[in-house]
Scaffold this active site. Structure first.
Site, mmCIF file in Angstrom:
data_model
loop_
_atom_site.group_PDB
_atom_site.id
_atom_site.type_symbol
_atom_site.label_atom_id
_atom_site.label_comp_id
_atom_site.label_asym_id
_atom_site.label_seq_id
_atom_site.Cartn_x
_atom_site.Cartn_y
_atom_site.Cartn_z
ATOM 1 N N PRO A 78 -4.064 -2.765 -0.246
ATOM 2 C CA PRO A 78 -3.552 -4.523 0.660
ATOM 3 C C PRO A 78 -2.859 -4.827 -0.005
ATOM 4 C CG PRO A 78 -5.951 -3.103 0.430
ATOM 5 C CD PRO A 78 -5.309 -2.003 0.142
ATOM 6 N N CYS A 79 -2.574 -5.904 1.078
ATOM 7 C CA CYS A 79 -1.337 -6.738 0.758
ATOM 8 C C CYS A 79 -1.263 -8.479 -0.011
ATOM 9 C CB CYS A 79 -0.082 -6.960 1.255
ATOM 10 S SG CYS A 79 -0.335 -7.620 2.858
ATOM 11 N N GLN A 80 -2.959 -8.624 0.696
ATOM 12 C CA GLN A 80 -3.675 -10.295 0.243
ATOM 13 C C GLN A 80 -3.507 -10.783 -0.598
ATOM 14 O OE1 GLN A 80 -5.173 -7.662 1.605
ATOM 15 N NE2 GLN A 80 -6.643 -7.888 3.304
ATOM 16 N N SER A 83 0.552 -10.894 -0.737
ATOM 17 C CA SER A 83 2.356 -11.549 -0.138
ATOM 18 C C SER A 83 2.423 -13.443 0.178
ATOM 19 C CB SER A 83 1.273 -11.426 1.341
ATOM 20 O OG SER A 83 0.425 -12.532 1.558
#
Length: 332
Positions: A78-80, A83
């Site tokens: 996950p990049c949340q 980002s």
């Protein structure tokens, strides 16, 4: 020819799997891990795999139960929290607990135990920024300590045949005992397609005069929102009235954001808005894939999300090609 044994983590709709199939690679999916029920359903439909192969929540996977040996692990963690538009907390919360992006450590736990020949990760470009230098070093050092030589590079989809300005970092980890040191990331290629080549021409509407007149014809209004007659929300990207061709001839869009293709016909502005089909095509998936998901009752809102969270198949293909020999087997 031996089948490549694959474990897919944070699978989404299976971009790496789609790439392997496009390359005619003989592989066997041992299992996949996807917590989102819509993504899991889409994955099973697109790749014709039973959902019983989904290991679910990666934090609950017992790595000792995974069949061995393994050749390849793919994981787009996950990049949340990394980002630009996310929380920017990195891999850890203030109390030391893992963030969603910190689920990298669960992938690491599985990689360390199963020791695949190769592990390939994908994440947002921001992971390589100065702000996250410490976290990125943790990722690379952790993989190195687990027995891997690591190669990383930010790749842009528009450099590999897709008119989309989507920059992502790819981390290729090759087990030290088999790494021959010849891996290189693919060279960029000339972009021949334009965004208008991907337009869903069934998804169009004519801009009403009262909407068009509300735009600033001098400076241009970007991203102005309005409702079409069917009630769906779309965004228009208006440059200025004399420059409609600049929209019609765009070579790429920015990272599957909100975009439109516009043209003037009989002094009326026709707008072709982005659709789930267009988004899937821009990610390297086919109309057949979209039709399968639509027939299964997956909503447009979910389809937009599934496409946006995926990896561009064309880029995955190029990376995988650098790891395969002339028999489409892993070269190391």
């Amino acid at each position: 020819m031996d089948k490549i044994k694959l474990l897919s983590l944070f699978s989404g709709i299976g971009a790496f799997e789609k790439a392997l199939k496009n390359l005619n690679v003989n592989y066997e999916l041992l299992a996949y891990s996807e917590i989102d029920k819509y993504a899991s359903k889409a994955y099973s439909l697109i790749h014709q795999e039973c959902e019983s192969k989904n290991l679910g929540d990666i934090t609950l996977i017992d790595e000792k139960t995974i069949p061995l040996p393994l050749d390849l692990i793919t994981y787009g963690f996950p990049c949340q929290d990394i980002s630009i538009v996310g929380g920017k907390q990195g891999l850890f919360n203030e109390d030391g607990s893992k963030t969603r992006s910190g689920l990298f450590f669960d992938a690491l736990r599985i990689i360390t135990h199963t020791q695949p020949k190769i592990a390939i990760a994908e994440n947002v470009k921001n992971l390589t920024s100065k702000k996250f230098e410490k976290q990125f070093n943790i990722v690379l050092t952790s993989l190195k300590e687990s027995g891997y030589n690591n190669y990383f590079k930010v790749l842009n989809a528009r450099d590999y045949g897709v008119p989309q300005n989507r920059e992502r970092v790819f981390i290729v980890s090759i087990r030290k005992d088999i790494d021959n040191g010849i891996f290189q990331f693919p060279e960029a290629t000339e972009l021949k397609l334009k965004l208008k080549d991907f337009v869903d021409f069934d998804n169009k509407f004519i801009v009403p005069d009262h909407i068009l007149n509300s735009f600033n014809s001098k400076s241009g209004d970007f991203g102005k929102r309005f409702k079409t007659q069917n009630g769906d929300n779309y965004s228009m990207c208006i440059i200025t009235k004399p420059n409609w061709a600049a929209i019609t001839n765009n070579y790429y869009t920015d990272d599957l954001g909100t975009y439109t293709i516009s043209e003037v016909v009989n002094n009326k502005i026709t707008v072709y808005a982005n659709s789930p089909r267009m988004n899937f095509n821009l990610m390297g998936f086919t109309d057949k894939d979209v039709d399968l998901l639509l027939e299964a009752g997956i909503s447009n809102n979910q389809l937009y999300k599934l496409a946006g969270n995926s990896i561009v198949v064309n880029v995955a293909e190029e990376v995988l090609c650098q790891l395969l020999d002339d028999k489409n087997e892993i070269y190391v």
